[in-house]
Scaffold this motif. Structure first.
Motif, PDB file in Angstrom:
ATOM      1  N   LEU A 176      52.057  24.690  36.686  1.00 26.62           N
ATOM      2  CA  LEU A 176      52.481  26.140  36.950  1.00 26.62           C
ATOM      3  C   LEU A 176      51.385  26.673  37.844  1.00 26.62           C
ATOM      4  O   LEU A 176      50.369  26.284  38.334  1.00 26.62           O
ATOM      5  N   GLU A 177      51.882  27.710  38.598  1.00 22.07           N
ATOM      6  CA  GLU A 177      51.052  28.643  39.123  1.00 22.07           C
ATOM      7  C   GLU A 177      50.902  29.897  38.441  1.00 22.07           C
ATOM      8  O   GLU A 177      51.961  30.472  37.931  1.00 22.07           O
ATOM      9  N   LEU A 178      49.638  30.625  38.607  1.00 24.76           N
ATOM     10  CA  LEU A 178      49.758  32.152  37.938  1.00 24.76           C
ATOM     11  C   LEU A 178      49.286  32.842  39.074  1.00 24.76           C
ATOM     12  O   LEU A 178      48.384  32.772  40.137  1.00 24.76           O
ATOM     13  N   ILE A 179      50.205  33.897  39.539  1.00 24.48           N
ATOM     14  CA  ILE A 179      50.063  34.945  40.638  1.00 24.48           C
ATOM     15  C   ILE A 179      49.741  36.173  40.195  1.00 24.48           C
ATOM     16  O   ILE A 179      50.592  36.877  39.347  1.00 24.48           O
ATOM     17  N   LEU A 180      48.583  36.397  40.385  1.00 29.03           N
ATOM     18  CA  LEU A 180      48.189  37.851  39.880  1.00 29.03           C
ATOM     19  C   LEU A 180      48.260  38.820  41.058  1.00 29.03           C
ATOM     20  O   LEU A 180      47.653  38.802  42.215  1.00 29.03           O
ATOM     21  N   VAL A 181      48.886  39.798  40.815  1.00 28.13           N
ATOM     22  CA  VAL A 181      49.077  40.974  41.809  1.00 28.13           C
ATOM     23  C   VAL A 181      48.547  42.093  41.545  1.00 28.13           C
ATOM     24  O   VAL A 181      48.918  43.065  40.596  1.00 28.13           O
ATOM     25  N   ASP A 182      47.265  42.198  42.281  1.00 27.06           N
ATOM     26  CA  ASP A 182      46.196  43.480  42.070  1.00 27.06           C
ATOM     27  C   ASP A 182      46.895  44.527  42.609  1.00 27.06           C
ATOM     28  O   ASP A 182      46.748  44.937  43.818  1.00 27.06           O
ATOM     29  N   ASP A 183      47.670  45.677  41.706  1.00 28.37           N
ATOM     30  CA  ASP A 183      48.226  46.724  42.431  1.00 28.37           C
ATOM     31  C   ASP A 183      47.537  47.809  42.626  1.00 28.37           C
ATOM     32  O   ASP A 183      47.504  48.908  41.931  1.00 28.37           O
ATOM     33  N   GLY A 184      46.388  47.842  43.295  1.00 32.89           N
ATOM     34  CA  GLY A 184      45.495  48.780  44.012  1.00 32.89           C
ATOM     35  C   GLY A 184      44.479  49.452  42.628  1.00 32.89           C
ATOM     36  O   GLY A 184      44.210  50.363  42.499  1.00 32.89           O
ATOM     37  N   SER A 185      44.146  48.200  41.835  1.00 34.14           N
ATOM     38  CA  SER A 185      43.243  48.900  40.561  1.00 34.14           C
ATOM     39  C   SER A 185      41.993  49.257  41.236  1.00 34.14           C
ATOM     40  O   SER A 185      41.425  48.677  42.139  1.00 34.14           O
ATOM     41  N   THR A 186      41.356  50.412  40.286  1.00 33.99           N
ATOM     42  CA  THR A 186      40.323  50.730  40.757  1.00 33.99           C
ATOM     43  C   THR A 186      38.982  50.658  40.095  1.00 33.99           C
ATOM     44  O   THR A 186      37.963  50.833  40.014  1.00 33.99           O
ATOM     45  N   ASP A 187      39.463  49.757  38.536  1.00 32.44           N
ATOM     46  CA  ASP A 187      38.399  49.225  37.820  1.00 32.44           C
ATOM     47  C   ASP A 187      37.944  47.883  38.210  1.00 32.44           C
ATOM     48  O   ASP A 187      38.092  47.397  39.424  1.00 32.44           O
ATOM     49  N   GLY A 188      37.647  47.011  37.270  1.00 35.05           N
ATOM     50  CA  GLY A 188      37.131  45.587  37.722  1.00 35.05           C
ATOM     51  C   GLY A 188      38.024  44.515  37.783  1.00 35.05           C
ATOM     52  O   GLY A 188      38.040  43.467  38.034  1.00 35.05           O
ATOM     53  N   SER A 189      39.603  44.988  37.562  1.00 34.58           N
ATOM     54  CA  SER A 189      40.578  44.005  37.777  1.00 34.58           C
ATOM     55  C   SER A 189      40.648  43.099  38.717  1.00 34.58           C
ATOM     56  O   SER A 189      40.913  41.830  38.724  1.00 34.58           O
ATOM     57  N   GLY A 190      40.480  43.714  39.965  1.00 33.59           N
ATOM     58  CA  GLY A 190      40.747  42.896  41.200  1.00 33.59           C
ATOM     59  C   GLY A 190      39.505  41.996  41.378  1.00 33.59           C
ATOM     60  O   GLY A 190      39.738  40.628  41.530  1.00 33.59           O
ATOM     61  N   ALA A 191      38.284  42.173  40.952  1.00 31.35           N
ATOM     62  CA  ALA A 191      37.295  41.307  40.818  1.00 31.35           C
ATOM     63  C   ALA A 191      37.556  40.028  39.626  1.00 31.35           C
ATOM     64  O   ALA A 191      37.214  38.836  40.176  1.00 31.35           O
ATOM     65  N   LEU A 192      38.154  40.440  38.592  1.00 33.42           N
ATOM     66  CA  LEU A 192      38.387  39.489  37.600  1.00 33.42           C
ATOM     67  C   LEU A 192      39.459  38.592  38.168  1.00 33.42           C
ATOM     68  O   LEU A 192      39.581  37.397  37.800  1.00 33.42           O
ATOM     69  N   CYS A 193      40.534  39.241  39.112  1.00 35.22           N
ATOM     70  CA  CYS A 193      41.521  38.297  39.583  1.00 35.22           C
ATOM     71  C   CYS A 193      40.904  37.183  40.359  1.00 35.22           C
ATOM     72  O   CYS A 193      41.215  36.012  40.339  1.00 35.22           O
ATOM     73  N   ASP A 194      39.917  37.619  41.353  1.00 33.35           N
ATOM     74  CA  ASP A 194      39.447  36.869  42.313  1.00 33.35           C
ATOM     75  C   ASP A 194      38.675  35.479  41.838  1.00 33.35           C
ATOM     76  O   ASP A 194      38.592  34.345  41.758  1.00 33.35           O
ATOM     77  N   GLN A 195      37.714  36.014  40.660  1.00 32.12           N
ATOM     78  CA  GLN A 195      37.007  34.992  39.672  1.00 32.12           C
ATOM     79  C   GLN A 195      38.076  33.994  39.215  1.00 32.12           C
ATOM     80  O   GLN A 195      37.623  32.807  39.206  1.00 32.12           O
ATOM     81  N   ALA A 196      39.076  34.511  38.465  1.00 33.31           N
ATOM     82  CA  ALA A 196      40.328  33.647  37.808  1.00 33.31           C
ATOM     83  C   ALA A 196      40.558  32.446  39.165  1.00 33.31           C
ATOM     84  O   ALA A 196      40.663  31.312  38.656  1.00 33.31           O
ATOM     85  N   ALA A 197      40.576  32.871  40.327  1.00 31.52           N
ATOM     86  CA  ALA A 197      41.046  32.158  41.382  1.00 31.52           C
ATOM     87  C   ALA A 197      40.167  31.123  41.738  1.00 31.52           C
ATOM     88  O   ALA A 197      40.437  29.944  41.990  1.00 31.52           O
ATOM     89  N   ARG A 198      39.042  31.659  41.729  1.00 29.57           N
ATOM     90  CA  ARG A 198      37.664  30.496  42.094  1.00 29.57           C
ATOM     91  C   ARG A 198      37.522  29.413  40.878  1.00 29.57           C
ATOM     92  O   ARG A 198      37.210  28.411  41.123  1.00 29.57           O
ATOM     93  N   GLU A 199      38.009  29.923  39.646  1.00 31.57           N
ATOM     94  CA  GLU A 199      37.774  28.894  38.523  1.00 31.57           C
ATOM     95  C   GLU A 199      38.814  27.866  38.409  1.00 31.57           C
ATOM     96  O   GLU A 199      38.646  26.931  37.528  1.00 31.57           O
ATOM     97  N   ASP A 200      40.101  28.209  38.914  1.00 30.41           N
ATOM     98  CA  ASP A 200      41.348  27.252  38.686  1.00 30.41           C
ATOM     99  C   ASP A 200      42.110  27.607  39.797  1.00 30.41           C
ATOM    100  O   ASP A 200      42.568  28.606  40.233  1.00 30.41           O
ATOM    101  N   SER A 201      42.451  26.304  40.536  1.00 28.54           N
ATOM    102  CA  SER A 201      43.143  26.178  41.694  1.00 28.54           C
ATOM    103  C   SER A 201      44.730  26.888  41.554  1.00 28.54           C
ATOM    104  O   SER A 201      45.116  27.046  42.492  1.00 28.54           O
ATOM    105  N   ARG A 202      45.087  26.752  40.440  1.00 27.67           N
ATOM    106  CA  ARG A 202      46.383  27.277  40.072  1.00 27.67           C
ATOM    107  C   ARG A 202      46.566  28.888  40.336  1.00 27.67           C
ATOM    108  O   ARG A 202      47.623  29.050  40.121  1.00 27.67           O
ATOM    109  N   VAL A 203      45.646  29.450  40.237  1.00 25.13           N
ATOM    110  CA  VAL A 203      45.599  31.113  40.396  1.00 25.13           C
ATOM    111  C   VAL A 203      45.651  31.472  41.868  1.00 25.13           C
ATOM    112  O   VAL A 203      44.889  30.916  42.652  1.00 25.13           O
ATOM    113  N   ARG A 204      46.688  32.322  42.286  1.00 25.23           N
ATOM    114  CA  ARG A 204      46.610  32.922  43.466  1.00 25.23           C
ATOM    115  C   ARG A 204      46.525  34.441  43.199  1.00 25.23           C
ATOM    116  O   ARG A 204      47.082  34.903  42.321  1.00 25.23           O
ATOM    117  N   VAL A 205      46.075  34.971  44.146  1.00 26.53           N
ATOM    118  CA  VAL A 205      46.017  36.570  43.990  1.00 26.53           C
ATOM    119  C   VAL A 205      46.310  37.283  45.190  1.00 26.53           C
ATOM    120  O   VAL A 205      46.100  36.902  46.362  1.00 26.53           O
TER     121      VAL A 205
END
Length: 341
Positions: A32-61
């Motif tokens: 599978l691939e996991l596509i995280l669409v950060d919809d202009g979040s102003t909290d820490g969501s965007g950074a968490l998305c990027d962290q998930a992509a660094r830790e697992d190659s199946r994640v795209r942000v």
């Protein structure tokens, strides 16, 4: 190329996102691939998305300006590479064997679509499990029209047996069907219901399983205070899109009078929304809005043609008060109901 693309719109989900991502990446189905669409979040969501992509190659942000859940899902679909698409909301999660069981059911039946049930989960551990859109089994095009499209089109009033829920998060969709028929999300009200309706008009075979795989995390505080200031505008937009869908696919014969049922359902939701505790208007302003709402041509017409009887819960009382133009009494009853919220 992954077999399944899981699309998760992310907005201000910092406190929930880790759980959602962990359950998707922890699936027993690994392709599978996991596509995280950060919809202009102003909290820490965007950074968490990027962290998930660094830790697992199946994640795209995908990072984008805020445009709402429909645009976020559409962007996820456009980026998806999987043969099948699943959706999950950032504040929910799916059980570890969800994709494995649904994909096995789909391939075993030679289907292009799969579905499951869902579970509501409260902070205190209380659970309510609900079946899928149809009982376990396989269904062809005509059964999809009768069993999913028809109730989503016209059977929108709850007479005690409930109404079919258009949750798209309970399905595994064919990306080819979505792409070839240009099926997209639009708007912020029941956008998933219209997507599911149109998709089921093109699907060839659905494989259903009984399991309540999708877990909806319930937040009672947010439910009681969730006032939508643009609800009436969004409902009008939804109704226009539904009318266009019915015309394009000649659905009027499938459920005659569907517009009246849809309008009544929308009206009952509109009343609850107008008197939600989060609405800052005065009681006088709320009553005025209620009168204006019932005077709208499409709603006034539905009230004249359809007088529902036997609605579940307090909905029948609300309908009767609306039909009798008892707006002040209705407002006072809601004020009593919401006391302390």
């Amino acid at each position: 190329m992954p077999v399944i693309s899981v699309i998760v719109p992310v907005y201000q989900a910092e406190s929930f996102l880790h759980t959602c991502v962990s359950f998707v990446l922890g699936q027993t189905f690994r392709d599978l691939e996991l596509i995280l669409v950060d919809d202009g979040s102003t909290d820490g969501s965007g950074a968490l998305c990027d962290q998930a992509a660094r830790e697992d190659s199946r994640v795209r942000v995908i990072h984008k300006a805020n445009g709402g859940v429909s645009r976020a899902r559409n962007d996820g679909i456009a980026a998806a590479q999987g043969e099948y698409i699943a959706f999950c909301d950032a504040d929910d999660y799916i059980l570890p064997n969800t994709l494995e069981v649904m994909y096995a059911a789909l391939t075993g039946a030679g289907a292009d679509t799969a579905g499951c049930g869902h579970c509501l989960l409260w902070p205190d551990g209380r659970r309510e499990e609900y079946p899928g859109a149809l009982p376990a089994g396989t269904y062809g095009p005509q059964e999809l029209r009768e069993g999913i499209v028809k109730p989503l089109l016209g059977q929108r009033l709850d007479f005690g047996q409930g109404v079919l829920n258009g949750f798209i998060v309970r399905f595994l969709f064919s990306r080819e069907i979505v792409r070839d028929n240009q099926i997209v999300f639009e708007g912020a009200y029941l956008e998933d219901e219209l997507f599911l309706m149109e998709y089921c008009l093109h699907a060839r075979k659905l494989a259903m399983v009984d399991d309540p795989f999708y877990i909806y995390l319930q937040n009672p505080a947010s439910v009681t205070r969730n006032y939508l200031p643009r609800y009436q505008e969004e409902f009008a937009r939804f109704l226009a899109r539904k009318q266009a869908l019915a015309e394009r696919y000649e659905l009027d014969k499938l459920s005659p009078g569907w517009e009246d049922s849809t309008c009544w359902a929308g009206l009952l939701i509109a009343v609850g929304n107008e008197f939600a505790p989060g609405n800052p208007k005065s009681l006088r302003e709320k009553i005025a809005c209620l009168k204006a709402l019932c005077a709208r041509p499409e709603l006034a017409g539905a009230m004249e043609r359809l007088r529902p009887k036997g609605l579940a819960g307090n909905k029948q009382l609300v309908a009767d008060l609306l039909l009798g133009s008892h707006y002040t009494l209705l407002a006072l009853l809601y004020q009593i109901k919401n006391r302390g919220k």
